[in-house]
Structure formats: structure tokens, C-alpha cells
Design a protein around this motif. Structure first.
Motif, mmCIF file in Angstrom:
data_model
loop_
_atom_site.group_PDB
_atom_site.id
_atom_site.type_symbol
_atom_site.label_atom_id
_atom_site.label_comp_id
_atom_site.label_asym_id
_atom_site.label_seq_id
_atom_site.Cartn_x
_atom_site.Cartn_y
_atom_site.Cartn_z
ATOM 1 N N GLN A 1 0.827 -1.208 0.000
ATOM 2 C CA GLN A 1 0.000 0.000 0.000
ATOM 3 C C GLN A 1 0.863 1.261 0.000
ATOM 4 O O GLN A 1 0.520 2.262 -0.636
ATOM 5 N N CYS A 2 2.003 1.191 0.688
ATOM 6 C CA CYS A 2 2.947 2.314 0.683
ATOM 7 C C CYS A 2 3.482 2.558 -0.724
ATOM 8 O O CYS A 2 3.579 3.714 -1.176
ATOM 9 N N GLY B 1 0.773 4.160 -2.809
ATOM 10 C CA GLY B 1 0.619 5.568 -2.455
ATOM 11 C C GLY B 1 1.704 6.437 -3.060
ATOM 12 O O GLY B 1 1.439 7.558 -3.528
ATOM 13 N N SER B 2 2.933 5.916 -3.079
ATOM 14 C CA SER B 2 4.041 6.681 -3.656
ATOM 15 C C SER B 2 3.851 6.890 -5.144
ATOM 16 O O SER B 2 4.128 7.979 -5.679
ATOM 17 N N LEU C 1 0.965 6.897 -6.764
ATOM 18 C CA LEU C 1 -0.163 7.796 -6.976
ATOM 19 C C LEU C 1 0.236 9.253 -6.755
ATOM 20 O O LEU C 1 -0.257 10.161 -7.440
ATOM 21 N N LYS C 2 1.136 9.495 -5.809
ATOM 22 C CA LYS C 2 1.587 10.866 -5.548
ATOM 23 C C LYS C 2 2.309 11.467 -6.745
ATOM 24 O O LYS C 2 2.309 12.687 -6.939
ATOM 25 N N SER D 1 -5.854 7.768 -10.081
ATOM 26 C CA SER D 1 -5.999 7.302 -8.694
ATOM 27 C C SER D 1 -7.365 6.682 -8.431
ATOM 28 O O SER D 1 -7.553 6.023 -7.397
ATOM 29 N N TYR E 1 -8.415 -2.124 3.119
ATOM 30 C CA TYR E 1 -8.628 -0.827 2.460
ATOM 31 C C TYR E 1 -9.876 -0.936 1.586
ATOM 32 O O TYR E 1 -9.795 -0.943 0.349
#
Length: 736
Positions: A564-565, A568-569, A571-572, A578, A600
């Protein structure tokens, strides 16, 4: 985005046609009148045939002209050709003979195995092994199997199933013995050959997933001149032999012996099984145990001067894959030393250790001092110390042979007289072959690689490796400072202002690794317009032993948060949509995926999973690797102890099935009926739980496939259904 089913199928057909190299053999170097020399390189490839459907084995030959230690010219020698029925092949040391194990089905549908001996001009012998009835089927798998010429080229060594006694029903009609047959010797012979009635339905325990019906391997030696086959005695009864080679001067057999007491645990993909290196003489009167037998060993390889054996040895980590040491056995002094130690943390120069499942059959340099090894190094970066290395057995120094290369992954196929043939590929470039001479000691980094054939990268696909650092609160307190990585595949020809969907894929294992190599499914999905993120979470191979140690006891948490990390990276960075994040994973990757859609809720728009692990507690009694389940959950495994209620409760709490009430993501489940690793009841448990709660779910059942779902027809069907499921979940199509 490609959404039409016929167009999707055509893209898959185009990408699946690229063959994969299986082996490469360098022939003897022949001197020319002008001081030059040449040699031939024989290669075998596997290609998918979607129409039949099956994997076709092809052979190609190349010719290489050399001047000293530089390559002057190389090119193909003739056209490729299909190989029919060849199970194993091996050239003799001089290259003058070739042994072929061939399978053939008779009119009754019974498989017959033949061992053929070929010279350069003709077939010299064809021996019907099945008719001789000295043993069962010959093993051709890469776990036990071997086909090895003796140094004298008069004997052939191979592994086969031990001959079993004949069985019949208690009610089988028996022929009467005539009066003239009733002498004592004949009666004794009849009793000796009498089928065992009480053993007709006895259970024969095999070695698990992908090794079905492999129970008791034996060492077999064929005398080429006499056609006599000897099944060697003297192997300890508590072990199963495999990966055998000839001892110096053909005085005996060096082999790996795996413990099979108190029972056989699954061996495929499990390189941690207790085993030792042995040497048995040809009479079977003496069998010497070479290694300690405390840990695991594999891939013994004899040096050209026949003075040393190099092999891989595991440590005290009980995960199914880990970092390994490189051990050296001195045959004269009978002393074992460690050449390369297990690496806990990456060294200053970036070396993370050895993670090879197997060493190349020929991996020694001519100097009998250096050893060539391909191994994962993180995600196989192309900077720093990459994945084809040379180890100096005298000094323990490790040097990269491929640093700075544009290719993402390298595999050693063969080395002969310091000429190497390797396969290399990248996530956007199918496999191709290169050759090069190993330079002298200390100058290895100056190697010049020459392509045997060219493989162009697929247009419109780019890739890169991303490095992630977990947030402070997700650090493992026992193993702080660990990083992990992901391989990102980016589709081309994107419409301006339109961001592609993201497909996230954690690998299975969990101690395997995605390497930057050619992979059919990610490339095909990328060609459809998806961005692919392949995540090597903490616990993956190639990042040091501490990374592997960090995961047991933390599955369902650390691995899930890492994925998940990583998402997230990505998507940033803003390069993907997203709102269109999808998920795919099999085995432990399916375990992580099921956790993600539960922990999630609604984040992932669709999930496709192959043979997922759903419930650790219920998995214990159905898998061929119960030790793996216990160890990864954080508990010790003992074959004579049952898990306590508290242990089962803890295992259930780590299982994704506990989050099923929170799942809203549509799920496609694909199961192999013959899966012995993760029994299909695991996937059925998920299917029923989701169906009862009204979550969109679809189940595909493949009756003739196992854990890998790797049959050609299965692979193709899986891809089509995954692509259509994702389109359906994103609202691109109205049905799936």
C-alpha cells in the motif's frame, strides 16, 4: 485502452510467441589454419503454441569464430527446428557423443522411455528403458533430475523412480502351476515374483507440488558398451538422492540427499529442505557424507581440475528461500570452507548475497579458481553490482560482469574454455543471447559482450525501478532501515490528459522476487494500456538476509503495508488514475491482495487472484508445506506436534478471511484443481464468503492444472478473463 476481446486476444497472441531459452551448450573449440578457432553453440528454447495448445521445444545452433580471446564473427547456423519427445539431452565432455532421453506413447497410451546415444553422423544406440524394467520412470525435473556423462564417456548417470513391486487384486485369477514346474527352484522364483495383493492400494507419498508420483529416486548408471544398467546401492535409507555428478576419475557419484523422514514435505520452490552432500562409490559399499546435514545444500559442481566441488548452502533461516553461502569442498584434503558468506546487509559495493536456486551445469572458469553465478540483486538494477557475478574461490572476492548494462536480467547458460553464453532480457525486451570471453583475474569488468541474436524492445513500453522507504511507524523494530522496491511498466501512446489505470501486483512466495526481466502477463497488460507496478516488499529475496528475516510473524501486516505504501508513492507522482487502481496476485500474492481489499475497502476497483492463501489455520492440513505456513506466521514447526488452539487462533487472526465482511471489491478467483501447495478449498472458502455477502465474485476452475496455472491453455484463458474482468470493473464493458 484496448477493450475489444478480439484485439485483446491478438495482443496476447503476439506477445506469447516470443520463445524463452532453456539451455545453451558450447561445443569444443576447433583450431583453424590461420590460428583462429571456432565453435558451435547449441541452444534449446520453449515457445507457446496457442492453437494446439502446448509448449513447443525448439533448437537453434550458432557458430562463433574467435581470435585468441576475442570474437571475430558469429551468426546462426541453419534454421531453428522443433524437438519431438526429448525429455533430457546432454553432450559428452569431448562433444563427440550426445545422450537423449526420449518419451514415446505406444498404441495403448502407455509411456515408453528410451535412452539414445548419438554420434555426429548417426544414432548409435536406442535402449528401451521401460522394457528393461530395472527402475521406474526417469526423472527429468530440475529438482532431482540429471543426465551426466562420465569423464571417460563410457557411462551415463541419471535418476529414476525405484522399481515398485507388482500389485494385483486379492480376487485376481491366478494361473495354475503345471506338474513339471513344481520343483523347488521354480516355486521359489514364483514366490519371489508374486504380486503383492495387500499393497494394491497402499499410499505412496510423493514430493508434493509439481513432483507428483516422485517418491523414491535412485541413482542409475548405464554402461554404454554393454547396455547394462546398475541401480546403485549404499545410499542411506532416510534420504532421496538427486542432482548427481561424477566424482573424479569416475570412482563414484557425488549427489545431494534430501531427508524424507518422518515424511516428505513439498520440495518445489522450497530450497530450505534439510539435505547434505554425499559421495557413494560405484560398488555401493561406502557412502561418505560430505556436508554437515544441518542445513540445506544443492547444485554441486566439480572444478575442471577435479580437485574441488563448489555448492550452495543455506543458513539457519527456515523460510523457503533465503540468502545462501557458497561452499567449497577440497576433495584431496576433505575439508570444507566458505567462499562467500550469507549477507545480512548489502555490502559497501552493493552486493546483497547469493539467491540462486541452481548453479549452471558448467559454471567454473578454466583456471579452476573462479565461479560464475547469476543471482538476484535487489530488483536486478543495471547500476552497481548487477546479477551476473564471478566469484574467486581462492579470495572470496565478488565482481560484477554486467554492471552498467541496459538489460535488466542475466542468466548464465554455459561456459566452456572461458567462453560464456548468457540469456538477457528486460521488462520490455524479450530474451536474447550474448557471448563473451571471461577476462583474466582482476580484469573481469572489462568483458565485451557480443549478441548472438538481436531482440528489439517492444515499442511503447518503458520501465524503471522505484525504491521505497517505509514510514517511521511501519519500521520493523528488530530490522530497522530496510528498503524495498517496485518495478514500474509504463504504457506508451497515451492520450494527452488521460491517465492510465494502475494494476498492482505483489509477488508470491513470499520470499521470491520480481526481477527486471521479460514477463508475459505484465507486458501483455501494459500493451492493453495499464501501468503495472510489481512490488518487492520487505521479505523478498535479493535484499539481504535481514529483509527475509523481517517477515515471519509479520505477514498480513508488514507485507500488506509495504504494498500500500508503494501504491501511495506511485499515486503521488500523478502519472496514473488514482480512481482506477486494480490488483492481481497469486499464492502469497493472493494472500496480500485479499488483505488489501479487506483492510482498504473500496480502494481497489477489481481484484484477480490465482490460488490465493485465504485461511492459514485451515491451510495447515491441506498443503504439502505445513512448515511454511507455521514459520511465516511466526511459529516453530515440528512434524510430531500439533498446533495448539492459541496458535490456530493467532494464525486465523493473520488471515485475510477475517476481513471478508469489509470487502466491496469485485473478485475474480482462478483455481487449479491439482494444486497441492494451496489447496483449491482455500479459494472456495473465499468464493463462498463473498457470494454470501453479495460481493461480485467469479470463480474459474482449471481441472488439469496445478498451483502455477502454467499450462498454455490455462495461461491464455487466465489472461483473457483478467483483462475482461478489469474492463468490466472499470465500466469499460457491460459484462465479464
Amino acid at each position: 485502452m484496448v477493450t475489444d476481446s478480439e484485439e485483446i486476444a491478438e495482443i496476447y497472441r503476439e506477445i506469447s510467441k516470443f520463445p524463452t531459452p532453456l539451455k545453451g551448450c558450447i561445443g569444443p573449440q576447433v583450431a583453424l589454419k590461420d590460428r583462429g578457432k571456432y565453435c558451435t553453440i547449441y541452444t534449446e528454447w520453449s515457445q507457446r503454441d496457442l492453437e494446439q495448445p502446448k509448449r513447443v521445444k525448439l533448437c537453434r545452433e550458432y557458430i562463433v569464430f574467435c581470435d585468441e580471446n576475442s570474437i571475430v564473427y558469429n551468426g546462426p547456423s541453419g534454421k531453428c527446428a522443433e524437438l519431438q519427445g526429448e525429455l533430457l539431452t546432454r553432450d559428452s565432455p569431448s562433444g563427440s557423443l550426445k545422450a537423449v532421453l526420449r518419451g514415446h506413447y505406444n498404441k495403448k497410451g502407455e509411456e515408453q522411455q528410451y535412452l539414445e546415444i548419438w554420434s555426429k553422423n548417426s544414432k548409435e544406440k536406442s535402449i528401451n528403458l521401460t522394457a528393461l524394467d530395472k527402475h521406474g520412470k526417469v526423472y527429468e525435473d530440475d529438482q532431482f533430475g540429471c543426465l551426466v556423462w562420465s569423464h571417460s564417456e563410457t557411462l551415463l548417470l541419471y535418476i529414476a523412480e525405484k522399481k515398485r513391486p507388482k500389485v494385483e487384486s486379492f480376487f485376481q485369477t491366478k494361473p495354475e502351476i503345471s506338474a513339471n514346474e513344481e520343483d523347488e527352484d521354480v516355486i521359489k522364483a514364483e514366490k519371489w515374483q508374486k504380486p503383492m495383493q495387500e499393497d494394491q492400494f497402499v499410499y505412496w507419498e510423493d514430493w508434493g507440488e509439481a513432483l507428483v508420483n516422485k517418491n523414491t529416486p535412485v541413482l542409475c548408471v548405464l554402461d554404454i558398451e554393454s547396455d547394462n544398467i546398475s541401480v546403485l546401492e549404499g545410499v542411506p535409507e532416510h534420504i532421496s538422492p538427486g542432482q548427481a555428478i561424477w566424482a573424479p576419475r569416475d570412482t563414484g557419484i557425488i549427489f545431494v540427499g534430501w531427508w524424507h523422514e518422518p515424511w516428505r514435505l513439498g520440495l518445489k520452490y522450497c530450497t530450505n529442505r534439510k539435505s547434505a552432500l554425499y559421495c557413494v562409490d560405484l560398488t555401493g559399499s561406502e557412502c561418505l557424507q560430505i556436508s554437515s546435514g544441518i542445513n540445506s545444500v544443492r547444485s554441486p559442481r566439480l572444478s575442471p581440475d577435479q580437485r574441488h566441488v563448489i555448492y550452495l548452502e543455506g543458513g539457519n533461516v527456515r523460510t523457503h528461500h533465503q540468502c545462501y553461502s557458497l561452499s567449497l569442498y577440497d576433495l584431496d584434503k576433505k575439508i570444507t570452507s566458505t567462499v562467500v558468506k550469507i549477507v545480512d546487509h548489502p555490502t559497501v559495493d552493493g552486493f546483497t548475497g547469493i539467491y540462486s536456486s541452481v548453479l549452471a551445469q558448467n559454471c567454473w572458469a578454466m583456471d579452476s579458481q573462479r565461479v560464475l553465478i547469476d543471482t538476484a540483486q535487489r530488483s536486478r538494477k543495471v547500476t552497481g553490482l548487477s546479477d551476473l557475478i564471478v566469484v574467486n574461490s581462492a579470495t572470496g572476492s565478488v565482481t560484477s560482469l554486467t554492471a552498467g548494462s541496459e538489460a535488466g536480467s542475466w542468466t548464465l547458460l554455459d561456459v566452456h574454455q572461458d567462453l560464456m553464453v548468457v540469456s538477457c532480457s528486460s521488462p520490455n525486451c524479450p530474451p536474447n543471447l550474448k557471448v563473451g570471453f571471461l577476462p583474466t583475474v582482476g580484469k573481469e569488468q572489462g568483458i565485451t559482450w557480443v549478441a548472438l541474436d538481436e531482440a528489439e524492445p517492444l515499442p511503447g513500453i518503458e520501465w524503471k525501478i522505484l525504491t521505497f522507504t517505509p514510514p517511521f511507524e511501519q519500521e520493523n523494530p528488530k530490522f530497522p532501515g530496510l528498503q524495498f522496491e517496485g518495478i514500474l511498466l509504463l504504457p506508451g501512446q497515451r492520450k494527452k490528459g488521460v491517465k492510465p489505470p494502475l494494476v498492482v501486483s505483489p509477488h508470491g512466495g513470499p520470499n521470491s522476487v520480481f526481477v527486471a526481466s521479460w514477463m508475459l502477463l505484465p507486458v501483455a497488460l501494459c500493451r492493453l494500456g495499464y501501468t503495472m507496478l510489481l512490488v518487492n516488499y520487505r521479505g523478498s529475496s535479493g535484499f539481504g538476509q535481514d529483509s527475509i528475516r523481517s517477515l515471519p510473524g509479520n505477514i498480513g501486516s508488514q507485507d500488506v503495508k509495504d504494498v500500500q505504501c508503494a501504491v501511495g508513492s506511485v499515486l503521488k507522482e500523478g502519472g496514473v488514475d488514482s480512481e482506477k487502481v486494480l490488483l492481481i496476485g497469486g499464492s502469497h500474492g493472493g494472500f496480500i491482495g485479499c488483505h488489501l481489499i479487506g483492510q482498504y475497502p473500496g480502494f481497489y476497483k477489481a481484484f484477480a487472484t490465482r490460488n490465493p492463501v485465504i485461511n492459514l489455520a485451515s491451510k495447515l492440513g491441506t498443503t504439502d508445506i505445513p512448515d511454511h505456513t507455521m514459520v511465516q506466521a511466526g511459529f516453530d514447526f515440528a512434524p510430531d506436534q500439533l498446533p495448539t488452539p492459541s496458535v490456530l487462533t493467532e494464525m486465523l487472526s493473520k488471515s485475510p478471511i477475517t476481513y471478508v465482511s469489509q470487502v466491496r471489491t469485485p473478485v475474480l478467483i482462478m483455481l487449479g484443481e491439482r494444486d497441492k501447495r494451496v489447496h483449491p478449498t482455500q479459494g472456495l472458502e473465499l468464493y463462498r464468503a463473498l457470494k454470501a455477502r453479495g460481493v461480485p465474485v467469479r470463480l474459474l476452475w482449471y481441472p488439469d492444472d496445478n498451483h502455477s496455472l502454467s499450462k498454455v491453455g490455462t495461461e491464455a484463458d487466465v489472461f483473457m478473463n483478467v483483462a475482461l474482468w478489469f474492463d468490466f470493473a472499470l465500466g469499460i464493458t457491460t459484462a465479464a
